[in-house]
Design a protein around this motif. Sequence first.
Motif, mmCIF file in Angstrom:
data_model
loop_
_atom_site.group_PDB
_atom_site.id
_atom_site.type_symbol
_atom_site.label_atom_id
_atom_site.label_comp_id
_atom_site.label_asym_id
_atom_site.label_seq_id
_atom_site.Cartn_x
_atom_site.Cartn_y
_atom_site.Cartn_z
ATOM 1 N N THR A 121 0.848 -1.194 0.000
ATOM 2 C CA THR A 121 0.000 0.000 0.000
ATOM 3 C C THR A 121 0.883 1.242 0.000
ATOM 4 N N VAL A 122 0.637 2.132 -0.939
ATOM 5 C CA VAL A 122 1.430 3.354 -1.067
ATOM 6 C C VAL A 122 0.483 4.537 -1.192
ATOM 7 N N ARG A 123 0.688 5.560 -0.369
ATOM 8 C CA ARG A 123 -0.082 6.787 -0.465
ATOM 9 C C ARG A 123 0.874 7.952 -0.696
ATOM 10 N N PHE A 124 0.500 8.818 -1.608
ATOM 11 C CA PHE A 124 1.297 9.999 -1.907
ATOM 12 C C PHE A 124 0.571 11.243 -1.420
ATOM 13 N N THR A 136 3.954 11.886 -10.155
ATOM 14 C CA THR A 136 3.368 11.033 -9.124
ATOM 15 C C THR A 136 2.157 10.294 -9.658
ATOM 16 N N GLU A 137 1.334 10.975 -10.448
ATOM 17 C CA GLU A 137 0.189 10.325 -11.077
ATOM 18 C C GLU A 137 0.653 9.130 -11.917
ATOM 19 N N THR A 138 1.747 9.280 -12.654
ATOM 20 C CA THR A 138 2.261 8.198 -13.496
ATOM 21 C C THR A 138 2.836 7.074 -12.650
ATOM 22 N N VAL A 139 3.503 7.416 -11.563
ATOM 23 C CA VAL A 139 4.021 6.395 -10.651
ATOM 24 C C VAL A 139 2.879 5.588 -10.034
ATOM 25 N N VAL A 140 1.797 6.264 -9.691
ATOM 26 C CA VAL A 140 0.619 5.550 -9.162
ATOM 27 C C VAL A 140 0.139 4.526 -10.183
ATOM 28 N N ARG A 141 0.079 4.938 -11.447
ATOM 29 C CA ARG A 141 -0.354 4.016 -12.496
ATOM 30 C C ARG A 141 0.605 2.835 -12.607
ATOM 31 N N LEU A 142 1.901 3.086 -12.520
ATOM 32 C CA LEU A 142 2.890 2.011 -12.576
ATOM 33 C C LEU A 142 2.732 1.053 -11.398
ATOM 34 N N LEU A 143 2.568 1.605 -10.205
ATOM 35 C CA LEU A 143 2.418 0.759 -9.020
ATOM 36 C C LEU A 143 1.171 -0.115 -9.130
ATOM 37 N N ARG A 144 0.090 0.454 -9.594
ATOM 38 C CA ARG A 144 -1.135 -0.337 -9.739
ATOM 39 C C ARG A 144 -0.959 -1.431 -10.784
ATOM 40 N N SER A 145 -0.190 -1.147 -11.836
ATOM 41 C CA SER A 145 0.021 -2.169 -12.862
ATOM 42 C C SER A 145 0.772 -3.372 -12.316
ATOM 43 N N GLN A 146 1.462 -3.199 -11.193
ATOM 44 C CA GLN A 146 2.201 -4.297 -10.572
ATOM 45 C C GLN A 146 1.484 -4.850 -9.342
ATOM 46 N N GLY A 147 0.211 -4.488 -9.171
ATOM 47 C CA GLY A 147 -0.600 -5.064 -8.114
ATOM 48 C C GLY A 147 -0.658 -4.284 -6.835
ATOM 49 N N ALA A 148 0.051 -3.157 -6.740
ATOM 50 C CA ALA A 148 0.053 -2.376 -5.503
ATOM 51 C C ALA A 148 -1.250 -1.592 -5.366
ATOM 52 N N ASP A 149 -1.597 -1.280 -4.126
ATOM 53 C CA ASP A 149 -2.716 -0.381 -3.829
ATOM 54 C C ASP A 149 -2.109 1.004 -3.668
ATOM 55 N N ALA A 150 -2.186 1.819 -4.697
ATOM 56 C CA ALA A 150 -1.520 3.121 -4.707
ATOM 57 C C ALA A 150 -2.530 4.215 -4.997
ATOM 58 N N GLY A 151 -2.303 5.383 -4.404
ATOM 59 C CA GLY A 151 -3.176 6.518 -4.643
ATOM 60 C C GLY A 151 -2.717 7.729 -3.863
ATOM 61 N N THR A 182 -6.201 -0.506 3.698
ATOM 62 C CA THR A 182 -6.075 0.918 3.977
ATOM 63 C C THR A 182 -4.793 1.149 4.750
ATOM 64 N N PRO A 183 -4.116 2.260 4.527
ATOM 65 C CA PRO A 183 -2.881 2.526 5.245
ATOM 66 C C PRO A 183 -3.149 2.782 6.719
ATOM 67 N N ALA A 184 -2.124 2.608 7.524
ATOM 68 C CA ALA A 184 -2.250 2.886 8.950
ATOM 69 C C ALA A 184 -2.611 4.348 9.147
ATOM 70 N N PRO A 185 -3.429 4.666 10.154
ATOM 71 C CA PRO A 185 -3.883 6.053 10.350
ATOM 72 C C PRO A 185 -2.747 7.043 10.475
ATOM 73 N N ASP A 186 -1.596 6.606 11.017
ATOM 74 C CA ASP A 186 -0.506 7.541 11.219
ATOM 75 C C ASP A 186 0.523 7.485 10.092
ATOM 76 N N ALA A 187 0.212 6.764 9.006
ATOM 77 C CA ALA A 187 1.163 6.677 7.906
ATOM 78 C C ALA A 187 1.340 8.046 7.261
ATOM 79 N N THR A 188 2.562 8.408 6.985
ATOM 80 C CA THR A 188 2.855 9.690 6.353
ATOM 81 C C THR A 188 2.876 9.514 4.844
ATOM 82 N N PRO A 189 2.045 10.231 4.097
ATOM 83 C CA PRO A 189 2.066 10.097 2.637
ATOM 84 C C PRO A 189 3.451 10.406 2.074
ATOM 85 N N GLN A 190 3.824 9.679 1.060
ATOM 86 C CA GLN A 190 5.137 9.845 0.445
ATOM 87 C C GLN A 190 5.162 11.039 -0.505
#
Length: 354
Positions: A121-124, A136-151, A182-190
């Motif tokens: 799971t990756v949040r930006f 970042t929008e393009t990286v999100v698309r790349l991450l999703r193409s590899q199965g990650a939950d990104a947004g 879902t990311p942990a509540p205290d996760a800091t977006p990248q």
Amino acid sequence: MTPADLSLTVLHAVRRAVDDGALRVDVPPTVKVERARPGGVGEYASNVALTLARSAGRTALDIAGILEERLRDTPGLQAVDVTGPGFLNFTLRPDAGGELVRAVREAGDAYGSGTALAGVTVRFADLTESRALLVTETVVRLLRSQGADAGFGQDQPAQDQPALDEPTHAPPRAETRAETHTPAPDATPQRIHVHPGPYEPRSLGVDAARWALLRAAPQDRPLDGPPLLVQHERNPLFRVRYAHSRVRRLLDNAAQLGFGPAYEIPVHAPELLGVLGDHPVVLLTAARHRAPDRVARHLEATADALLAFQHTVLPLGDEKPSAAHRSRLALAEAAGTVLAGGLSVLGISAPERI
């Protein structure tokens, strides 16, 4: 067998060696496989034995020998050699090109997508600067193409920040259970470190405007836009899009001659087969390193290999279409598919004609 397939095959060999007690190491999450360097043996090589040597308490040559025993009868591999201090070198079977072309044709524009990052799971952070948002929008698309939950954002899974524009062909999103995480509540977006730059679709058009910001590494200055509008071989964006359009013309011309693509006999095109086989690894690496520029550079290499190969595809003069021509056309069609898929990841159109 693609490099991604080969990487998994080597990883499974490591796991089998650990399971049967031949090795005592932690199985790595991935195994790196890359094109063999000049002077090497075969098409691909891996340094996995060297990376495991210290933790195993054995020499890399010993580990390479253990893995070679478990790899030598692998379908798709003609030979596995151990060279130097413990490198594994792989020679593919002559029909490997047919397997690759079939894999591309079956997957279509989704060729290269996978589940290597499933469960990640990756949040930006939400962004306003144009280039940072586009990268970042393009990286999100790349991450999703590899199965990650990104947004974007922290509260909702796979939340999409409004994009600068919608790509002409959006690649299929990998559907995995990871998308419900879902990311942990205290996760800091990248945040991705991006050298700022203006997004100028009004003066450059969407395709050139996106390429100017994505082709350079994120931390580098973006490319100068006006040269990307010139239809010349020195313009890499033109070469990539022109190469795709050439494939469409080859298919149309072949249909007029009464034949279509069918990979029936081996085609000697090591450079083109190599870059097509590398495509899944490039997408995965670009996702992991947050580097869309790697995809753009790979598309340039694919276009150059295709343009050098295209002259062999159609019959010349009174020559009749043969199995060789059908096979070359199938390989060219696969290259066009990879170009279209890669461009769509970057949000850039793949024209039928230029």
